[in-house]
Structure formats: structure tokens, C-alpha cells
Enzyme design. Structure first.
Site: not given
Ligand code: NAD
Ligand code: DAU
Length: 337
Positions: A125-127, A150, A154
Site C-alpha cells: 500500500t502507499d500508506e 496498519y 504492511k
Molecule cells: P479486505 O479487508 O477487503 O480483504 C482481506 C481478505 O484477506 C479477506 O478476504 C480476509 O478474509 C482475508 N484474510 C485476512 N486475514 C487472513 C489470514 N490470516 N489468512 C488468510 N486470509 C486472511 O482487504 P482489501 O481492501 O481487499 O485489501 C487487499 C490487499 O490490498 C491488502 O493487502 C491491503 O493492504 C492491500 N491494499 C488495499 C487497498 C485498498 O484501498 N483497499 C489499497 C492498497 C493496498
Molecule cells: O491508501 C491505501 C489504503 O487505503 C489501503 O492500504 C487501506 O487498506 C485502505 O483501507 C485505505 O486506507 P484509508 O484509511 O485511506 O481508507 P478509509 O476508507 O478508511 O478512509 C479514507 C479517508 O476517509 C481517510 O482520510 C479517513 C476518512 N474517513 C474514513 C471513514 C471510514 C472519514 O472521514 N470517515 C469515515 O467514516
């Protein structure tokens, strides 16, 4: 036939990836290894039931024996999506984040070495880069500076991947993407939470002043990026993916409200997230140059499609916004909304 172990394939991005890969490459088989945590949902892949090149294994990446048994099914490659992914939850309890994201990655890396996989892709992730000021972009050279439990977990995983690549020659690549949106996203993240709340006239919690900036990318653009990194990424390299679509949270909130025809009185300003990163913005020139990748989905079109998906799939949302979900949501916001 390449047989790809996709971990976390029942989650948001993993399920979109599995569907994308099976639909676009008839020569590949997928083994989806997922623990089905609160975020994992087999309904995300209901359309693949009986698919001849798809296998599901319910398993935890921290279970070494189970991971090894899964790899014995002729797995040639690993694409590691499984993670605890929600920043707010990591602030409440970092334990599961260290367990799954760090220890789980280490166990998978050991298995990848033992079974001599052709390619290992770490979906990061970019985080991990921390937070930007008003200007500038994250490149692959930006030093790691994770701010939340988190992102620290990562970043720890990324460092292990780099160490295994350096020490053992593991053919590994790391991808780092910005904020995804699209179908099947668990409604605790900003876009699906706000859309599903607004559809039901429930207020939406904007953290702090709402001026934090995120760079939005459609999940299929991210999936295409991970696929390109798997096929053509050079071992040892990192590839950033982003949507070139920066927007402050409040502006996005007002856009969602407008698109759904709801009043701005549904906005609630709540206490800020602890340690909240102010701005993320990705420079994805390296992926464009080396992988021939570019984001294809415009934010306008992608957001409209995503809203329509949540409207059409109210039953999917209802099964998730259940008692457990509500107790988490209430614990987080109490009576603030
Ligand atoms: P998500 O939370 O929707 O899904 C995570 C999945 O992993 C679920 O199906 C869960 O059951 C499974 N999981 C969790 N713990 C596990 C374990 N111990 N063993 C096996 N499976 C397990 O997450 P997402 O948003 O789909 O993110 C997927 C990946 O992409 C993550 O690695 C996250 O860090 C990365 N990522 C997410 C975003 C985003 O915006 N959502 C952006 C950049 C990177
Ligand atoms: O940048 C990539 C990341 O993006 C991934 O690695 C993470 O898995 C994914 O969850 C996401 O992280 P963020 O923390 O940026 O996403 P989130 O949707 O939780 O929040 C987006 C922005 O909105 C953040 O600045 C927090 C704000 N927010 C979020 C929620 C859930 C609010 O203001 N209110 C809310 O209820």
C-alpha cells in the site's frame, strides 16, 4: 498451466482480481486461500461456483502446515492480498495486524522459497510511505515512514519480502497502490460506508475537517496493475499504482451526496482519526514506463458504476451490515452521529 495461489481472494480486491484473472486468461488456474475473516465473503465469488480452474481453500496464512498443503496443489506463483486492511481497526487493536500482515507474510515467504515459486507478488500500500504535505508525490524511492499500526505492519511485511529477495534470491515484486473503490468493498471504508449510509438516509461521519486528501483508483485498474507486476515485474522491484485522482474527503462526500440526491445536512463532523495521514498522492510513472500499465477507469464513470452496484446489491450489503458490523460501528462512533 500456471497455478496461482491468491491469498485473501474472498476480500474486496482479491475477489475482483480472481474474477478478472480467470475471465481474461484461459490458461491460468487459481487457488484462493482465505481465512474468511469478517472481511472475507464467499458471496463475492458466488458466480465462480463450479468453475473448472478455480479452487477455494478456507485457510489462515499464519498456519504454516495449511499453507504448505495448499502449495502442494501444483502452485507455481503466489499473489498475496490477504491482510487486515482497515486503519481504524488497527488503532483499536493492532494484534491481528501484526499476526496476519507480518507473521502471515513471513510464513508465506518461507513456503514460497521451499516450493520454488516462479514469482511472488506482495500486494502492499502507499500508506507505507507515510503522509505528504500539500505538494509532491510518493515514488518508489520515497523512504518508508508508516504512521498507523496498519501501515507499520504492511511496511514490516514489505521489508521481509525485500530481505527474502536479497538474501535468498526469491523472485519477488512489491506493488503499492493508493485508495481503491468499486464493487464488493466492505462498507467500513469511506466510499461504500457513505454510499450505503446515504442510500438509507443515515448520517455520514467525516473525520476532523475533512480536508485529508486521498488518490482514488478503480479496483480493476489496481487488479490490472497487480497482474502486470506478476507477469512482467522485475524481481526485487517495487511498483506504485495510483489513479491520478486526488480529492479531499469533504469534496468527495459532497459529490456522493449530490449524486445520490441527498441533503448535506447528513454530514456529521466527528473526532479525527488518531494520527490521521493528511495526504496521499502516487507517482505511477514507473509502472507506466516499465509495465505498460495506466489507469483506464475515469473517476466519474467508476463512481457512477460503483453507486449503481451498491444500489442493485442491497441484499449483499444487508448480509454484511449485520449485528456484528453494527456493534463495531457503534463502538466507533457511539452517539456522535
Ligand atoms: P479486505 O479487508 O477487503 O480483504 C482481506 C481478505 O484477506 C479477506 O478476504 C480476509 O478474509 C482475508 N484474510 C485476512 N486475514 C487472513 C489470514 N490470516 N489468512 C488468510 N486470509 C486472511 O482487504 P482489501 O481492501 O481487499 O485489501 C487487499 C490487499 O490490498 C491488502 O493487502 C491491503 O493492504 C492491500 N491494499 C488495499 C487497498 C485498498 O484501498 N483497499 C489499497 C492498497 C493496498
Ligand atoms: O491508501 C491505501 C489504503 O487505503 C489501503 O492500504 C487501506 O487498506 C485502505 O483501507 C485505505 O486506507 P484509508 O484509511 O485511506 O481508507 P478509509 O476508507 O478508511 O478512509 C479514507 C479517508 O476517509 C481517510 O482520510 C479517513 C476518512 N474517513 C474514513 C471513514 C471510514 C472519514 O472521514 N470517515 C469515515 O467514516
Amino acid at each position: 498451466m500456471p497455478t496461482v495461489l491468491v491469498t485473501g481472494g474472498a476480500g474486496f480486491i482479491g475477489s475482483n482480481f480472481v474474477r478478472h484473472l480467470l475471465a481474461t486468461d484461459p490458461t491460468v488456474a487459481v487457488v484462493n486461500f482465505d481465512a474468511l475473516t469478517y472481511a472475507g465473503n464467499l458471496a463475492n465469488l458466488a458466480d465462480l461456483a463450479g468453475h473448472p480452474r478455480y479452487t477455494f481453500i478456507k485457510g489462515d496464512v499464519t498456519d504454516r502446515d495449511h499453507v504448505r498443503a495448499a502449495l502442494q496443489r501444483g502452485v507455481t506463483d503466489i499473489i498475496h492480498f490477504a491482510a487486515e486492511s482497515h486503519v481504524d481497526r488497527s488503532i483499536q487493536d493492532s494484534g491481528p495486524f501484526v499476526r496476519t500482515n507480518v507473521i502471515g507474510t513471513q510464513i508465506l515467504l518461507d513456503a514460497a522459497r521451499e516450493f520454488k515459486v516462479n514469482k511472488y507478488v506482495q500486494v502492499s500500500t502507499d500508506e507505507v510511505y507515510g503522509s505528504l504535505g500539500a505538494t509532491g508525490f510518493f515514488t518508489e524511492e520515497t523512504p518508508l515512514h508508516p504512521n498507523s499500526p496498519y501501515s507499520a505492519s504492511k511496511a514490516g511485511a514489505d521489508l521481509l519480502v525485500q530481505a527474502y529477495q536479497h538474501t535468498f534470491g526469491l523472485p519477488a515484486v512489491i506493488t503499492r497502490c493508493s485508495n481503491n473503490y468499486g464493487p464488493y468493498q466492505f462498507p467500513e471504508k469511506l466510499i461504500p460506508l457513505f454510499v450505503t449510509n446515504l442510500l438509507n438516509d443515515i448520517p455520514v461521519p467525516v473525520y476532523g475537517d475533512g480536508q485529508q486528501v486521498r488518490d482514488w483508483i478503480h479496483v480493476l485498474d489496481h487488479c490490472r496493475g497487480v497482474e502486470a507486476a506478476w507477469r512482467n515485474g522485475r524481481p526485487g522491484e517495487v511498483y506504485n499504482f495510483g489513479g491520478r485522482c486526488e480529492m479531499p474527503n469533504l469534496e468527495l462526500t459532497k459529490l456522493l451526496i449530490r449524486l445520490l440526491g441527498k441533503p448535506e445536512s447528513l454530514i456529521r463532523y466527528v473526532e479525527d482519526r488518531l494520527g490521521h495521514d493528511r495526504r496521499y498522492a502516487i507517482d505511477c510513472a514507473k509502472a507506466e514506463r516499465e509495465l505498460g500499465w495506466a489507469p483506464q477507469v475515469s473517476f466519474d464513470a467508476g463512481l457512477a458504476e460503483t453507486i449503481a452496484w451498491y444500489q442493485t446489491n442491497a441484499a449483499w450489503v444487508a448480509t454484511i451490515k449485520n449485528k456484528d458490523y453494527m456493534s463495531y460501528y457503534e463502538k466507533q462512533y457511539g452517539s456522535k452521529l
